[in-house]
Design a protein around this motif. Structure first.
Motif, PDB file in Angstrom:
ATOM      1  N   ILE A   1       0.827  -1.143   0.053  1.00 56.13           N
ATOM      2  CA  ILE A   1       0.456   0.189   0.271  1.00 56.13           C
ATOM      3  C   ILE A   1       1.196   0.741  -0.168  1.00 56.13           C
ATOM      4  N   VAL A   2       1.011   1.698  -0.513  1.00 58.83           N
ATOM      5  CA  VAL A   2       1.755   3.628  -1.074  1.00 58.83           C
ATOM      6  C   VAL A   2       0.753   4.563  -0.501  1.00 58.83           C
ATOM      7  N   ARG A   3       1.478   5.636   0.049  1.00 58.34           N
ATOM      8  CA  ARG A   3       0.799   6.645   0.721  1.00 58.34           C
ATOM      9  C   ARG A   3       1.600   7.506  -0.024  1.00 58.34           C
ATOM     10  N   ASP A   4       1.035   8.897  -0.511  1.00 59.11           N
ATOM     11  CA  ASP A   4       2.013  10.106  -0.998  1.00 59.11           C
ATOM     12  C   ASP A   4       2.142  11.086   0.801  1.00 59.11           C
ATOM     13  N   GLU A   5       2.680  11.150   1.486  1.00 55.92           N
ATOM     14  CA  GLU A   5       2.751  12.094   3.041  1.00 55.92           C
ATOM     15  C   GLU A   5       2.704  13.288   2.216  1.00 55.92           C
ATOM     16  N   GLY A   6       3.314  14.010   1.221  1.00 51.11           N
ATOM     17  CA  GLY A   6       3.395  15.655   1.342  1.00 51.11           C
ATOM     18  C   GLY A   6       5.104  15.731   1.464  1.00 51.11           C
ATOM     19  N   ASN A   7       5.966  16.215   0.928  1.00 47.52           N
ATOM     20  CA  ASN A   7       7.014  17.100   0.405  1.00 47.52           C
ATOM     21  C   ASN A   7       7.874  15.972   0.322  1.00 47.52           C
ATOM     22  N   GLY A   8       7.460  15.470  -0.635  1.00 51.37           N
ATOM     23  CA  GLY A   8       8.536  13.939  -1.128  1.00 51.37           C
ATOM     24  C   GLY A   8       8.741  12.986  -0.295  1.00 51.37           C
ATOM     25  N   VAL A   9       7.831  12.664   0.456  1.00 50.25           N
ATOM     26  CA  VAL A   9       7.948  11.519   1.326  1.00 50.25           C
ATOM     27  C   VAL A   9       6.840  10.739   0.363  1.00 50.25           C
ATOM     28  N   GLN A  10       7.148   9.912   0.310  1.00 51.47           N
ATOM     29  CA  GLN A  10       6.665   8.509  -0.069  1.00 51.47           C
ATOM     30  C   GLN A  10       6.089   7.362   0.951  1.00 51.47           C
ATOM     31  N   VAL A  11       5.707   6.427   1.948  1.00 55.21           N
ATOM     32  CA  VAL A  11       5.357   5.921   2.168  1.00 55.21           C
ATOM     33  C   VAL A  11       4.689   4.277   1.372  1.00 55.21           C
ATOM     34  N   SER A  12       5.756   3.576   1.714  1.00 53.33           N
ATOM     35  CA  SER A  12       5.148   2.226   1.156  1.00 53.33           C
ATOM     36  C   SER A  12       4.137   1.128   2.435  1.00 53.33           C
ATOM     37  N   GLU A  13       4.171   0.072   2.560  1.00 54.03           N
ATOM     38  CA  GLU A  13       3.957  -0.766   3.656  1.00 54.03           C
ATOM     39  C   GLU A  13       3.013  -2.143   2.923  1.00 54.03           C
ATOM     40  N   TRP A  14       3.542  -3.188   3.102  1.00 55.37           N
ATOM     41  CA  TRP A  14       3.219  -4.437   2.562  1.00 55.37           C
ATOM     42  C   TRP A  14       2.326  -5.048   3.985  1.00 55.37           C
ATOM     43  N   VAL A  15       1.494  -5.809   3.590  1.00 57.39           N
ATOM     44  CA  VAL A  15       0.944  -5.776   5.050  1.00 57.39           C
ATOM     45  C   VAL A  15      -0.130  -7.233   5.245  1.00 57.39           C
ATOM     46  N   GLY A  16      -0.943  -7.483   5.640  1.00 57.80           N
ATOM     47  CA  GLY A  16      -1.403  -9.448   5.730  1.00 57.80           C
ATOM     48  C   GLY A  16       0.433 -10.004   6.070  1.00 57.80           C
ATOM     49  N   CYS A  17       1.018  -9.473   6.645  1.00 58.54           N
ATOM     50  CA  CYS A  17       1.699  -9.735   7.462  1.00 58.54           C
ATOM     51  C   CYS A  17       2.162 -11.537   7.862  1.00 58.54           C
ATOM     52  N   ASP A  18       3.040 -12.296   8.130  1.00 57.01           N
ATOM     53  CA  ASP A  18       2.495 -12.721   9.164  1.00 57.01           C
ATOM     54  C   ASP A  18       3.006 -12.571  11.065  1.00 57.01           C
TER      55      ASP A  18
END
Length: 325
Positions: free
Chosen positions: A260-277
């Motif tokens: 899941i990728v979200r733009d935090e603004g100011n050039g910050v992009q957060v990617s999160e892999w979920v559904g993990c063990d």
């Protein structure tokens, strides 16, 4: 995860394969040291599970930082430890290990990462002088031929004897080569350390194969303008592209294939892999234009130029969300 492949589930190595690996390490230590760039095999005495703390009730000085020593692998090692102001000697307290980068010191790392301002027992281990005459950690091609994984385990044993430690709330973070070593610990000590946070990590192949005993929550920070450990990787040095390193952990943790990728603004992009063990999510902060720095909105020893985010409080929040089960 390889496209089109079903989630494989997190599988522990069998007792037989573990025994085989230990016997191989015992009889081929010299050869393994060559393969891993001088890194010795993991010691048989290494404890890879939570250990009850026997330090509860012992007196200490809250709010102080102190340099201490310990003998590990026949070598006298040092570390800086800071006990928080609100420490209570009968109340189990989290521990955060913070590993400095190549050429740096534990004192530098304390100032840089700022974990001494948190409610955790903050510990800054000191790396040994490596083959290039500078301090470093296991897993780098220039590190000393010492077992820093063993040192970490011995250090945790000592901390649990000296302080009232919450054994299921021990965490590791690090910068650059220290971030790369944090990745090594995720591969080797995931049964004792609850979560890991490399910053501008140097993930050299000399760290060895990564076969964690359990899934490991990972929080990673890296700047796109990092000239020391380039975001796209460096094939000549064996450094992987950061997205490839993250995908490897998402696969090991049996996460959903697409983050899941979200733009935090100011050039910050957060990617999160979920559904993990075991809810061992993999989270990555990609910071546009950031160099080889520990992100901070205030000038710090890495840079006079403030970044757009503070990594340390984000790391502490991530750590608070994970503990060994």
């Amino acid at each position: 995860m390889v496209p089109g492949r079903a989630k494989r589930g997190f599988v522990r190595r069998s007792a037989r394969s573990v025994l085989s690996g230990r016997l191989s390490a015992a009889f081929a230590a010299v050869g393994l040291a060559v393969v891993l760039g001088g890194v010795p095999a993991q010691a048989e005495s290494q404890v890879d599970h939570p250990v009850p703390s026997t330090g509860c009730g012992k007196s200490t000085v809250p709010g102080a930082s102190e340099t201490r020593t310990i003998v590990s692998g026949g070598i006298t090692r040092s570390y800086l430890v800071h006990v928080p102001e609100n420490y209570r000697k009968f109340e189990p307290t989290p521990v955060v290990l913070s590993f400095h980068g190549h050429k740096r010191t534990s004192e530098y790392q304390e100032e840089l990462s700022g974990f001494s301002a948190t409610d955790a027992i903050a510990v800054y281990p000191q790396g040994l002088v490596g083959t290039d005459g500078e301090t470093a950690w296991q897993g780098a091609p220039y590190s000393a031929a010492a077992d820093d994984v063993l040192f970490t385990g011995d250090l945790l044993d000592q901390l649990e004897r000296d302080f009232c430690v919450a054994p299921k709330r021990i965490y590791a973070a690090g910068k650059s080569n220290g971030g790369g070593f944090t990745g090594v610990l995720a591969c080797r000590m995931s049964d004792r350390i609850a979560a890991f946070a490399p910053v501008s990590g140097a993930f050299y192949p000399q760290g060895g194969e990564c076969e964690p005993e359990r899934s490991a929550p990972i929080l990673d920070f890296h700047g796109t303008d990092d000239q020391t450990i380039p975001y796209p990787g460096n094939p000549e040095k064996g450094l992987p592209p950061i997205p490839e390193w993250l995908a490897g952990w998402a696969d090991r943790n049996d996460c959903d294939e697409t983050p899941i990728v979200r733009d935090e603004g100011n050039g910050v992009q957060v990617s999160e892999w979920v559904g993990c063990d075991r809810r061992s999510n993999v989270v990555h902060y990609r910071i546009e234009g950031l160099g080889h720095d520990w992100p901070s909105t205030q000038p710090n020893p890495d840079s006079d130029q403030p970044a757009v985010i503070d990594a340390t409080p984000i790391i502490m929040q991530f750590f608070a969300e994970h503990r060994l089960r």
